[in-house]
Design a protein around this motif. Sequence first.
Motif, PDB file in Angstrom:
ATOM      1  N   GLY A 151       0.777  -1.228   0.000  1.00 33.87           N
ATOM      2  CA  GLY A 151       0.000   0.000   0.000  1.00 33.87           C
ATOM      3  C   GLY A 151       0.805   1.272   0.000  1.00 33.87           C
ATOM      4  N   PRO A 152       0.493   2.201  -0.919  1.00 39.34           N
ATOM      5  CA  PRO A 152      -0.483   2.075  -1.999  1.00 39.34           C
ATOM      6  C   PRO A 152       0.016   1.213  -3.167  1.00 39.34           C
ATOM      7  N   PHE A 153       1.347   0.958  -3.197  1.00 36.80           N
ATOM      8  CA  PHE A 153       1.905   0.147  -4.269  1.00 36.80           C
ATOM      9  C   PHE A 153       2.423  -1.178  -3.704  1.00 36.80           C
ATOM     10  N   ILE A 154       3.040  -1.978  -4.522  1.00 41.19           N
ATOM     11  CA  ILE A 154       3.438  -3.316  -4.099  1.00 41.19           C
ATOM     12  C   ILE A 154       4.440  -3.265  -2.955  1.00 41.19           C
ATOM     13  N   THR A 155       5.427  -2.373  -3.045  1.00 39.20           N
ATOM     14  CA  THR A 155       6.428  -2.287  -1.986  1.00 39.20           C
ATOM     15  C   THR A 155       6.125  -1.190  -0.975  1.00 39.20           C
ATOM     16  N   GLY A 156       4.991  -0.531  -1.095  1.00 37.25           N
ATOM     17  CA  GLY A 156       4.645   0.542  -0.176  1.00 37.25           C
ATOM     18  C   GLY A 156       4.417   1.841  -0.911  1.00 37.25           C
ATOM     19  N   ALA A 157       5.171   2.889  -0.516  1.00 40.08           N
ATOM     20  CA  ALA A 157       4.939   4.208  -1.095  1.00 40.08           C
ATOM     21  C   ALA A 157       5.656   4.415  -2.420  1.00 40.08           C
ATOM     22  N   GLN A 158       6.698   3.611  -2.711  1.00 45.19           N
ATOM     23  CA  GLN A 158       7.500   3.798  -3.921  1.00 45.19           C
ATOM     24  C   GLN A 158       6.983   2.917  -5.053  1.00 45.19           C
ATOM     25  N   ILE A 159       6.672   3.543  -6.185  1.00 45.16           N
ATOM     26  CA  ILE A 159       6.258   2.765  -7.348  1.00 45.16           C
ATOM     27  C   ILE A 159       7.463   2.033  -7.929  1.00 45.16           C
ATOM     28  N   THR A 160       7.222   0.844  -8.452  1.00 44.93           N
ATOM     29  CA  THR A 160       8.274   0.045  -9.080  1.00 44.93           C
ATOM     30  C   THR A 160       7.763  -0.464 -10.420  1.00 44.93           C
ATOM     31  N   VAL A 161       8.608  -1.184 -11.140  1.00 44.13           N
ATOM     32  CA  VAL A 161       8.191  -1.689 -12.450  1.00 44.13           C
ATOM     33  C   VAL A 161       7.118  -2.771 -12.334  1.00 44.13           C
ATOM     34  N   ALA A 162       6.970  -3.376 -11.169  1.00 45.36           N
ATOM     35  CA  ALA A 162       5.927  -4.389 -11.009  1.00 45.36           C
ATOM     36  C   ALA A 162       4.540  -3.773 -10.944  1.00 45.36           C
ATOM     37  N   ASP A 163       4.441  -2.516 -10.551  1.00 45.74           N
ATOM     38  CA  ASP A 163       3.126  -1.882 -10.390  1.00 45.74           C
ATOM     39  C   ASP A 163       2.395  -1.673 -11.708  1.00 45.74           C
ATOM     40  N   PRO A 164       3.047  -1.193 -12.775  1.00 44.17           N
ATOM     41  CA  PRO A 164       2.340  -1.150 -14.062  1.00 44.17           C
ATOM     42  C   PRO A 164       1.879  -2.525 -14.529  1.00 44.17           C
ATOM     43  N   TYR A 165       2.677  -3.550 -14.266  1.00 43.03           N
ATOM     44  CA  TYR A 165       2.311  -4.922 -14.628  1.00 43.03           C
ATOM     45  C   TYR A 165       1.014  -5.316 -13.931  1.00 43.03           C
ATOM     46  N   LEU A 166       0.987  -5.150 -12.603  1.00 45.93           N
ATOM     47  CA  LEU A 166      -0.210  -5.498 -11.843  1.00 45.93           C
ATOM     48  C   LEU A 166      -1.391  -4.622 -12.238  1.00 45.93           C
ATOM     49  N   PHE A 167      -1.129  -3.354 -12.493  1.00 41.64           N
ATOM     50  CA  PHE A 167      -2.219  -2.437 -12.836  1.00 41.64           C
ATOM     51  C   PHE A 167      -2.939  -2.865 -14.104  1.00 41.64           C
ATOM     52  N   VAL A 168      -2.201  -3.222 -15.132  1.00 40.29           N
ATOM     53  CA  VAL A 168      -2.848  -3.620 -16.381  1.00 40.29           C
ATOM     54  C   VAL A 168      -3.653  -4.899 -16.172  1.00 40.29           C
ATOM     55  N   VAL A 169      -3.103  -5.858 -15.443  1.00 46.11           N
ATOM     56  CA  VAL A 169      -3.845  -7.077 -15.158  1.00 46.11           C
ATOM     57  C   VAL A 169      -5.134  -6.752 -14.395  1.00 46.11           C
ATOM     58  N   CYS A 170      -5.051  -5.837 -13.441  1.00 44.02           N
ATOM     59  CA  CYS A 170      -6.231  -5.471 -12.645  1.00 44.02           C
ATOM     60  C   CYS A 170      -7.250  -4.683 -13.462  1.00 44.02           C
ATOM     61  N   ASN A 171      -6.831  -4.126 -14.579  1.00 43.36           N
ATOM     62  CA  ASN A 171      -7.792  -3.443 -15.456  1.00 43.36           C
ATOM     63  C   ASN A 171      -8.684  -4.431 -16.196  1.00 43.36           C
ATOM     64  N   TRP A 172      -8.318  -5.702 -16.187  1.00 41.61           N
ATOM     65  CA  TRP A 172      -9.121  -6.724 -16.866  1.00 41.61           C
ATOM     66  C   TRP A 172     -10.198  -7.323 -15.965  1.00 41.61           C
ATOM     67  N   LEU A 173     -10.190  -6.983 -14.694  1.00 39.41           N
ATOM     68  CA  LEU A 173     -10.979  -7.743 -13.719  1.00 39.41           C
ATOM     69  C   LEU A 173     -12.478  -7.709 -13.980  1.00 39.41           C
ATOM     70  N   GLU A 174     -13.021  -6.536 -14.271  1.00 40.06           N
ATOM     71  CA  GLU A 174     -14.464  -6.481 -14.509  1.00 40.06           C
ATOM     72  C   GLU A 174     -14.872  -7.373 -15.677  1.00 40.06           C
ATOM     73  N   GLY A 175     -14.080  -7.348 -16.744  1.00 38.97           N
ATOM     74  CA  GLY A 175     -14.372  -8.193 -17.890  1.00 38.97           C
ATOM     75  C   GLY A 175     -14.271  -9.674 -17.575  1.00 38.97           C
ATOM     76  N   ASP A 176     -13.526 -10.003 -16.522  1.00 42.01           N
ATOM     77  CA  ASP A 176     -13.378 -11.395 -16.104  1.00 42.01           C
ATOM     78  C   ASP A 176     -14.403 -11.793 -15.036  1.00 42.01           C
ATOM     79  N   GLY A 177     -15.375 -10.907 -14.808  1.00 38.72           N
ATOM     80  CA  GLY A 177     -16.452 -11.236 -13.879  1.00 38.72           C
ATOM     81  C   GLY A 177     -16.140 -10.968 -12.419  1.00 38.72           C
ATOM     82  N   ILE A 178     -15.200 -10.055 -12.160  1.00 36.69           N
ATOM     83  CA  ILE A 178     -14.780  -9.778 -10.794  1.00 36.69           C
ATOM     84  C   ILE A 178     -15.375  -8.454 -10.310  1.00 36.69           C
TER      85      ILE A 178
END
Length: 205
Positions: free
Chosen positions: A147-174
Amino acid sequence: MRLHYAPGTISIAVAIALHEAGLPFDAIPVDFRARAQTLPEYRRINPKGRVPALEVPDGILTETGAILEYIAAVVPTAKLMPEDPFQAARLRGVMYYLASTMHVNHAHRLRASRWADSEAAQADMRAKVPQTMAASCAYVEDYCLSGPFITGAQITVADPYLFVVCNWLEGDGIDVTAYPRIAAFRAAMEARPSVKAARAAGMLP
């Protein structure tokens, strides 16, 4: 740099990371509707027929996680990869989970033909997606976000990865409201200039 991408796909994680790193790039769309990824012209860029592909001075890089790590290494001052070995390994663990499990769960809805030939088998795979994606969301909610990002307050390269995947959630019935940490993470990412730039460019729906 030249980024070969398709709107709404995981390749947009690379675009967001490039913006976060302050690296200029040319965005080259690959028309999936016209199956441009299957044509010889694109296969010469990425023989796998997938996106992303990033052309850099030394050659062409593929695979989202590898490209994201390259971006972090090229611009260390952006601090997109933790210096602490444990935190860096934990971050890679999240990206490997996204690549090996959560992205695959999602792909069963749109790309079931990769794994099964019969329509009945493909239908079973599509029907399973809300369940498998809910399990992935529960894992991300409980174990991946500091919170708010994967490692806390500092954004990392993993956060854009997770963000795009999480943008698919509604379409996947979540129902994302069932996962308040994921919802807060998405809101934090939406506030980033990098995500706003990707949306302004039509990369995100």
